[in-house]
Each structure stands twice: as C-alpha cells, then as structure tokens.
Design an enzyme around this catalytic site. Structure first.
Site, mmCIF file in Angstrom:
data_model
loop_
_atom_site.group_PDB
_atom_site.id
_atom_site.type_symbol
_atom_site.label_atom_id
_atom_site.label_comp_id
_atom_site.label_asym_id
_atom_site.label_seq_id
_atom_site.Cartn_x
_atom_site.Cartn_y
_atom_site.Cartn_z
ATOM 1 N N HIS A 43 -17.810 29.643 9.149
ATOM 2 C CA HIS A 43 -16.962 29.136 10.236
ATOM 3 C C HIS A 43 -15.506 29.520 9.969
ATOM 4 O O HIS A 43 -14.781 28.815 9.270
ATOM 5 C CB HIS A 43 -17.103 27.606 10.331
ATOM 6 N N GLU A 103 -15.835 17.267 16.422
ATOM 7 C CA GLU A 103 -14.549 17.394 15.737
ATOM 8 C C GLU A 103 -13.577 16.446 16.428
ATOM 9 O O GLU A 103 -13.295 15.366 15.933
ATOM 10 C CB GLU A 103 -14.041 18.834 15.796
ATOM 11 N N ASP A 159 -9.298 28.105 10.108
ATOM 12 C CA ASP A 159 -8.122 28.952 10.374
ATOM 13 C C ASP A 159 -7.226 28.855 9.141
ATOM 14 O O ASP A 159 -6.180 28.202 9.167
ATOM 15 C CB ASP A 159 -7.366 28.471 11.622
#
Length: 339
Positions: A18, A200, A279
C-alpha cells in the site's frame, strides 16, 4: 532462538502492498523537477526539505501540487526507480504501488505512457537490487462511478504485465461502494487482484460495504473494523488482508499516537495484516520505520515481523512463480536467524 528481540542484526525482509506512487516522491526530486519547469513549490516544501501541510485538506493540496511536476514517462520512471531503490535499501523484496490514471491525465499523459514510464523505473531498480514490483490502478471514488469505470476500461484496453490489481481510493465519505460494483466486476473478470480503501476515515460500516459490494481480498487501511466485533470475526473467517499504515494514520490524526493504534489488537485477534507506508515522505516515514516502530511499540519479535512479511507475500497481486521466489528469499532470512 535464545532471546526474543524486536530488532536483530539480520535485516527483516519486507513487503509493501500500500503506497501511492505520487505520494512516494521525495521532496528533493519534486523540487528539482519543479525548478526545471518553473513551478513554485515553496508553499509545500520547507527550506529544510520537508513537505508542509497541517490537516487532511492541506495534505491533499500538497499532494496534488507535488504530483503535478511529473509530466513525462521519464519523470515517472525516475520516480519509480528512486522509490524502489529506497525500498530495497531498507530490506524490501517486493513492493506494489498504486497508480492514478486520473493524475496522469491531469498532467497530459496517456495511461499507456504513464504505465510504461513507471514500469521502466521498476525494472531498472530490479536489475540493480533484485526487488520485485507491481502496480495497482486506482479509481478515485469522489470523482464518481463513471470516472472509476473509465479507469478500469483504460486498464483493460492496454494490459501491462506489471499492472496486476485494481483498487478504489479517494474520500471514503463520498460515494457508496455499490456505485463502483460494475467497475470491480470488470476488474475481477479480467483476473486482477482487488483492493479498496475503507475503514480509515470511514467507520466499520465502510469496511462492511466494501466487502459486500466490491468483492475485495484486501482492504486499504481497514483499521476501523476494530469497532465491530462481528466484523473482525468476518475478516478472520474470510481471510481478508488489511494493508495497515500506522504512520499515516497517526500523522493524519486517525489515532493520536501509535500505542493507541489497533494494529496489534487486530493481529492478536487473528486478522491478517501487513505494514505499509502509504505516502511516506509526506508522513515522514518509511517502510523500514513502520516495521521498527510497530515492533518496538508492541514488542513484536523478529518472527512476528517475518510473519507480517509472509502475509504480504501470500496476499500480493503477483504470479505464483514470483510468489515462490519471494518465499525462498524469506526462508533464507529465517535460516540466517536460526544459524
């Protein structure tokens, strides 16, 4: 083994499932490309070379501006090569990255050019480091069902061997998963692995909806499932794998600090979990840091971390020959540990 340590001289082989390719861009690379094209990124990159953002909205704006500097297949090749080399340096043997055809289109790139550029970068990193890489094409839910269906049609029209999965990202609060069922049926019929962001910022109900309507084998994040005991049991019974990103969750305020994150509790209850960076430079993390910080916080042994990597290997959207090679590399690390 004589002692149970969370760290060891033997490097833990790692797997990442991910990570958004644009979100993996180091600020130094973004700044270099921005200067080439006269793009002002000073409001999102600090003088000491860190991304600047304060909340989810400003993070998304910083992400989009940083992404805008990648304009050619060569730019994306450089990004992919840079990131996969960084992964390999931390002991990763396999990585999957989310690719966003919508970002490519906004930058004037065709889907084919975008994919070919990223694939070239992954291949260059593999030649030098041995790391394996694949891509997961994602649709953005808040762009609507039509946009997500356009993405899967692009994927099917130009089938690249490194694009092995299809997923759904974007604002979980917009667009019910039922709206995207057609796109996911198309992807499943084409033999692509399926994943979707859920649990999330959305609650446990977002996880249930993704399971019911999208037919996924993995969930991006999925951690809010902890709020529903019956749902946790379902994840265990169906073998659903969670792509957990603890550093991302704490950076964005989903949980205030790592020790309150449910990753350990979910694993103890039998849920299959992997560790991922999402990220990484935006959240000031790396895949290696995710492994080490979770191990230190929750007392995970080397064997616990190997088990997480094995889960990643088994859940990876890759062919069986590649999966077997990854198992061999993991077994080799176990043998070194036992020696």
């Amino acid at each position: 083994m004589a002692e149970n340590k969370t760290t060891t001289r033997v490097s833990v082989p790692k797997v990442e499932l991910h990570c958004h390719i644009e979100g993996a861009a180091p600020p130094s690379l973004v700044k270099r490309l921005a200067e080439r094209d006269g793009i002002d990124v000073s409001r999102i990159i600090s003088p000491d070379g860190k991304y600047i953002w304060s909340d989810f909205t400003s993070f998304l704006k910083a992400y989009d501006l940083a992404s805008s500097v990648f304009r050619t297949p060569a730019d994306y090749g450089l990004l992919a090569e840079t990131y996969f080399r960084m992964l390999a340096a931390e002991g990763a043997i396999y990585g999957e990255v989310f690719i966003s055809p919508d970002h490519a289109r906004a930058g004037g790139l065709s889907y084919q050019s975008y994919v070919e550029g990223i694939a070239a970068g992954i291949e260059r990193a593999k030649i030098d480091t041995g790391i394996e890489g694949r891509m997961i094409a994602i649709g953005v839910r808040h762009f609507g069902a039509g946009s997500v269906e356009r993405v899967i049609k692009e994927v099917l029209a130009f089938q690249h061997p490194m694009v092995t999965g299809f997923g759904l990202a974007g604002d979980e609060r917009e667009g019910h998963p039922a709206n995207f069922a057609k796109a996911f049926r198309m992807a499943k019929e084409a033999g692509l692995g399926l994943t979707a962001h859920a649990g999330e910022f959305g609650g446990a109900e977002s996880v249930t909806a993704a399971l019911e309507f999208l037919g996924v084998s993995r969930l991006g994040h999925g951690v809010k499932a902890i709020e529903d005991k019956a749902l946790v049991r379902r994840l265990v019974e169906e073998g659903i794998v969670l792509e957990v990103c603890p550093g991302s969750n704490t950076a964005l305020g989903v949980y205030p600090v790592l020790r309150f994150h449910p990753v350990n509790l979910l694993r103890r209850q039998g849920v299959r979990i992997t560790l991922n960076s999402d990220d990484p430079p935006f959240f000031r993390t790396t895949l290696g840091k995710e492994y080490s910080s979770v191990a230190e916080t929750f007392g995970w042994s080397f064997e616990d971390q190997l088990d997480v990597t094995l889960t990643g290997i088994e859940a990876a959207f890759c062919d069986e020959a590649t999966r077997q090679r990854l198992r061999v590399r993991l077994d080799s690390a176990k043998e070194k540990l036992d020696a």
